[in-house]
Design an enzyme around this catalytic site. Sequence first.
Site, PDB file in Angstrom:
ATOM      1  N   SER A 180       0.791  -1.226   0.000  1.00 23.05           N
ATOM      2  CA  SER A 180       0.000   0.000   0.000  1.00 23.05           C
ATOM      3  C   SER A 180       0.826   1.281   0.000  1.00 23.05           C
ATOM      4  CB  SER A 180      -0.951   0.003   1.198  1.00 23.05           C
ATOM      5  OG  SER A 180      -0.247  -0.241   2.390  1.00 23.05           O
ATOM      6  N   HIS A 208      -5.483  -3.589  -1.929  1.00 20.24           N
ATOM      7  CA  HIS A 208      -5.236  -2.604  -2.990  1.00 20.24           C
ATOM      8  C   HIS A 208      -5.277  -3.218  -4.384  1.00 20.24           C
ATOM      9  CE1 HIS A 208      -4.439   1.148  -0.868  1.00 20.24           C
ATOM     10  NE2 HIS A 208      -3.952   0.397   0.107  1.00 20.24           N
ATOM     11  N   LYS A 239     -12.131  -0.197  -0.486  1.00 20.55           N
ATOM     12  CA  LYS A 239     -11.272   0.615  -1.362  1.00 20.55           C
ATOM     13  C   LYS A 239     -11.925   0.709  -2.739  1.00 20.55           C
ATOM     14  CE  LYS A 239      -7.290   0.316   1.532  1.00 20.55           C
ATOM     15  NZ  LYS A 239      -6.553  -0.676   2.274  1.00 20.55           N
TER      16      LYS A 239
HETATM   17  C1  PLP Z   1      -6.623  -0.945   3.685  1.00 20.39           C
HETATM   18  C2  PLP Z   1      -6.057  -2.263   3.953  1.00 20.39           C
HETATM   19  C3  PLP Z   1      -6.677  -3.122   4.849  1.00 20.39           C
HETATM   20  C4  PLP Z   1      -7.858  -2.705   5.670  1.00 20.39           C
HETATM   21  O1  PLP Z   1      -9.014  -2.708   4.918  1.00 20.39           O
HETATM   22  P1  PLP Z   1     -10.323  -1.961   5.518  1.00 20.39           P
HETATM   23  O2  PLP Z   1     -11.435  -2.613   4.782  1.00 20.39           O
HETATM   24  O3  PLP Z   1     -10.147  -0.525   5.229  1.00 20.39           O
HETATM   25  O4  PLP Z   1     -10.342  -2.265   6.977  1.00 20.39           O
HETATM   26  C5  PLP Z   1      -6.145  -4.386   5.006  1.00 20.39           C
HETATM   27  N1  PLP Z   1      -5.049  -4.781   4.329  1.00 20.39           N
HETATM   28  C6  PLP Z   1      -4.416  -3.966   3.462  1.00 20.39           C
HETATM   29  C7  PLP Z   1      -3.222  -4.469   2.716  1.00 20.39           C
HETATM   30  C8  PLP Z   1      -4.898  -2.679   3.258  1.00 20.39           C
HETATM   31  O5  PLP Z   1      -4.272  -1.873   2.403  1.00 20.39           O
END
Ligand code: PLP
Length: 391
Positions: A180, A208, A239
């Site tokens: 990320s 992502h 996301k």
């Molecule tokens: C954003 C993210 C999460 C968390 O996801 P949410 O649905 O926002 O809780 C988990 N793992 C990774 C790699 C992320 O980038």
Amino acid sequence: MKGFEYLQEELDQMQEEGVFRNLIPLESAQGSRVTIKGKNVIQLSSNNYLGLTDHPKMKQAAIEAVEKYGAGTGSVRTIAGTLSMHEQFEEKLAEFKHTEAALVLQSGFATNQAVLSAILTKEDVVISDELNHASIIDGIRLTKAGRRIYKHTDMEDLEKALKETQDYRTRLVVTDGVFSMDGNIAPLTEIVELCEKYNALVMVDDAHASGVLGANGRGTVDHFGLNGRVHIQVGTLSKAIGVLGGYIASTKTLRDYLIHKGRPFLFSTSHPPAVTAACSAAIDVLLEEPELIEKLWDNTKFFKAGLEDLGFDTGISETPVTPVIIGDEALTHKFSDKLFENGVFAQGIAFPTVAKGKGRVRTIVTAQHSKEDLQEALNAFEKSAKELGIL
Ligand SMILES: *Cc1c(COP(=O)(O)O)cnc(C)c1O
């Protein structure tokens, strides 16, 4: 109220170092342009890759679900809070991901906590990339399993860890699909081959990559043609999918097990109808509007090339996550502030989210941006960097 002086001291210290940040409220809907402090700016910091946060079909689905089923569910999934739409959505998700089953949890964060804490005991070992997401790290902290951290995407180091852990019952190798903070893709084919050689399980967190990579946004497993060879795929609905939630796509065994042992699943209330209905509509959008993903990648190439032509260091990114690496923490935040003055919202990210001295302004273009938006943003990057003597 007294008692928090020690916390305030630390915050004061952060103020001095220029790394204290206030939350920045949007005064408009999420989108390619947003209103912040009364100013219309280009949004380059959201995870709204496909612009789905306000897709008309998803809004409509959410509104209808509220009218038919109400605002909330009133219970955890395992007691009285499973609606038929929850199960229908999970079946749809499993089919989409080409897996036997799927289970949705409150968030991606909760999903990693649930899986890692539930399936690993002290007889097992988890082998994790050093740059994995905080929710994986915290999930690992909740287990009594042995733990090995391998150097970022370093396959020799991973093989070493696999060789040295042969006495454990289950070995679980876990990696982000797309990292990320740097936007690089995990070498998943090599990871899967090593795990097959050493008889280990593979778990990929595709937060992502969901909606971004693979056919219709199915993720890194599909992107690399590894369907059926990755034991656990974790995805987020928060996301690119544009709503909220996390899920595992895996076997029926794992789904059943997590329903009984996944603590965030067991002890936290299920998604409201609007969330589930909007997520379900999002899968239809992925299937019906593949041009959104094409536009996302087209915009990504345009913007990345523009940044590189200006002379910025964008690191090792291969995806729409494009960091502009500045280095110094305070300068990173100053650059972000300057960008805002010049009409672009791009947040600075510094230690402890990334390593010390690796501060960056992280950008994510979306399918909603026009080429004009992106050119205007590039102009703002150039102007801001010159004003601060960065370029
Ligand atoms: C954003 C993210 C999460 C968390 O996801 P949410 O649905 O926002 O809780 C988990 N793992 C990774 C790699 C992320 O980038």
